[in-house]
Design a protein around this motif. Structure first.
Motif, PDB file in Angstrom:
ATOM      1  N   SER A  92       0.829  -1.211   0.000  1.00 64.89           N
ATOM      2  CA  SER A  92       0.000   0.000   0.000  1.00 64.89           C
ATOM      3  C   SER A  92       0.861   1.257   0.000  1.00 64.89           C
ATOM      4  O   SER A  92       0.582   2.212   0.718  1.00 64.89           O
ATOM      5  N   THR A  94       2.001   4.548  -1.389  1.00 61.79           N
ATOM      6  CA  THR A  94       1.534   5.613  -2.268  1.00 61.79           C
ATOM      7  C   THR A  94       2.708   6.337  -2.922  1.00 61.79           C
ATOM      8  O   THR A  94       3.746   6.552  -2.305  1.00 61.79           O
ATOM      9  N   THR A  96       4.595   9.438  -3.951  1.00 62.70           N
ATOM     10  CA  THR A  96       4.681  10.845  -3.580  1.00 62.70           C
ATOM     11  C   THR A  96       5.986  11.425  -4.118  1.00 62.70           C
ATOM     12  O   THR A  96       6.957  10.692  -4.329  1.00 62.70           O
ATOM     13  N   SER A 111      -5.631   2.765  -6.809  1.00 62.25           N
ATOM     14  CA  SER A 111      -5.804   4.123  -6.284  1.00 62.25           C
ATOM     15  C   SER A 111      -6.935   4.149  -5.263  1.00 62.25           C
ATOM     16  O   SER A 111      -7.938   3.441  -5.422  1.00 62.25           O
ATOM     17  N   SER A 114      -7.506   8.851   1.132  1.00 55.73           N
ATOM     18  CA  SER A 114      -7.274   8.710   2.574  1.00 55.73           C
ATOM     19  C   SER A 114      -8.588   9.009   3.307  1.00 55.73           C
ATOM     20  O   SER A 114      -9.548   9.513   2.714  1.00 55.73           O
ATOM     21  N   ASP A 183      -5.560   4.928   4.847  1.00 57.80           N
ATOM     22  CA  ASP A 183      -6.236   4.730   3.566  1.00 57.80           C
ATOM     23  C   ASP A 183      -7.713   4.447   3.842  1.00 57.80           C
ATOM     24  O   ASP A 183      -8.054   3.663   4.731  1.00 57.80           O
ATOM     25  N   ALA A 212      -3.321   9.514  -4.206  1.00 55.56           N
ATOM     26  CA  ALA A 212      -4.075   8.259  -4.136  1.00 55.56           C
ATOM     27  C   ALA A 212      -3.412   7.082  -4.836  1.00 55.56           C
ATOM     28  O   ALA A 212      -3.750   5.931  -4.568  1.00 55.56           O
ATOM     29  N   ASP A 213      -2.483   7.341  -5.765  1.00 54.32           N
ATOM     30  CA  ASP A 213      -1.930   6.266  -6.585  1.00 54.32           C
ATOM     31  C   ASP A 213      -0.886   5.444  -5.836  1.00 54.32           C
ATOM     32  O   ASP A 213       0.056   5.993  -5.250  1.00 54.32           O
ATOM     33  N   THR A 214      -1.047   4.142  -5.892  1.00 53.90           N
ATOM     34  CA  THR A 214      -0.175   3.201  -5.191  1.00 53.90           C
ATOM     35  C   THR A 214       0.543   2.307  -6.208  1.00 53.90           C
ATOM     36  O   THR A 214      -0.029   1.911  -7.213  1.00 53.90           O
TER      37      THR A 214
END
Length: 259
Positions: A92, A94, A96, A111, A114, A183, A212-214
């Protein structure tokens, strides 16, 4: 002419070596924090379960390699990757800008926003004004910790960091903290579905510090492994494996929305 021939020969050897290296992968070691159901956790028998776990195992199956899971606290995942304790992070994680300065990322896995979990009727919002004087619990090393420390703590909100998400929820239930941030899908599929989640609400938070993208974390410059892993990700989409796993955990909810 001779120099040109040598150059072409050297190039051919390099390409052949690169191809051979890709075929030498027999095992992929993924670093994982197992306190984050329904994405990653350990069952009573010690086996690894969850959405990310099944995606990782499916990727390894498509690549015809063994999948090994290496347990780590979340805030130790990036240092562990850089220290070569494992080959990738599938937990998980994300994407950044700050993390991208330290590691590379695979193609998108999923995606999701949070959220903040509070008691029903608390009428709290994810703003410094609403949470002033309250205590917010976050897991160490997460984007929620970054958000809370940068946006909330300077404005009178108490921020308490924990080693894992289980500890966050334990203190929420005991009343030591007023809010848990994580999340949204993790809270919904984990805490909110547990007996402890009765009487709590789970509200989405949107902020530029909460992307949101993982994806899978990869060591800087390890382009060969990145290409290899992306091949596995593409394969589980191509034959419907990804959709099958997604439906198992989240029903008709679509977590995959590549831009």
């Amino acid at each position: 002419m001779k120099k040109s021939w040598l150059t072409l020969s050297a190039l051919a050897l390099c390409l052949a070596a690169g191809s051979a290296m890709a075929k030498e992968w027999k095992e992929i070691r993924f670093g994982v924090d197992t306190t984050y159901p329904p994405f990653e956790s350990q069952a009573a028998d010690g086996s690894f379960v969850g959405f990310d776990i099944e995606l990782g195992n499916a990727i390894c199956e498509k690549l015809e390699v063994k999948c090994k899971w290496v347990v780590s606290d979340f805030d130790g995942l990036i240092p562990g990757l850089r220290a070569r304790k494992f080959d990738g992070i599938l937990s998980s994680l994300t994407k950044t800008p700050a993390r991208a300065e330290q590691i590379d990322f695979s193609d998108l896995l999923w995606s999701g926003p949070s959220s903040m979990v509070t008691k029903e009727g608390a009428n709290l919002q994810a703003t410094a004004e609403s949470l002033k004087g309250k205590t917010v619990g976050v897991q160490q090393g997460t984007i929620q910790e970054t958000f809370a420390k940068q946006k909330l703590a300077p404005n009178g909100v108490n921020v308490q960091s924990y080693q894992n998400q289980d500890q966050v929820y334990a203190d929420l239930v005991s009343g030591r903290i007023d809010v848990a941030m994580q999340d949204m899908l993790q809270a919904e599929g984990g805490f909110m579905k547990s007996p402890q989640g009765k009487g709590y609400t789970n509200t989405a938070i949107h902020d530029e510090l909460l992307p949101a993208d993982t994806a899978i974390g990869i060591r800087k410059g390890n382009d060969e492994f990145k290409t290899f892993v992306n091949k596995g990700i593409a394969a589980i989409h191509a034959d419907g494996t990804y959709d099958k796993i997604q439906k198992k955990y989240f029903g008709d909810l679509n977590l995959y929305d590549p831009k």
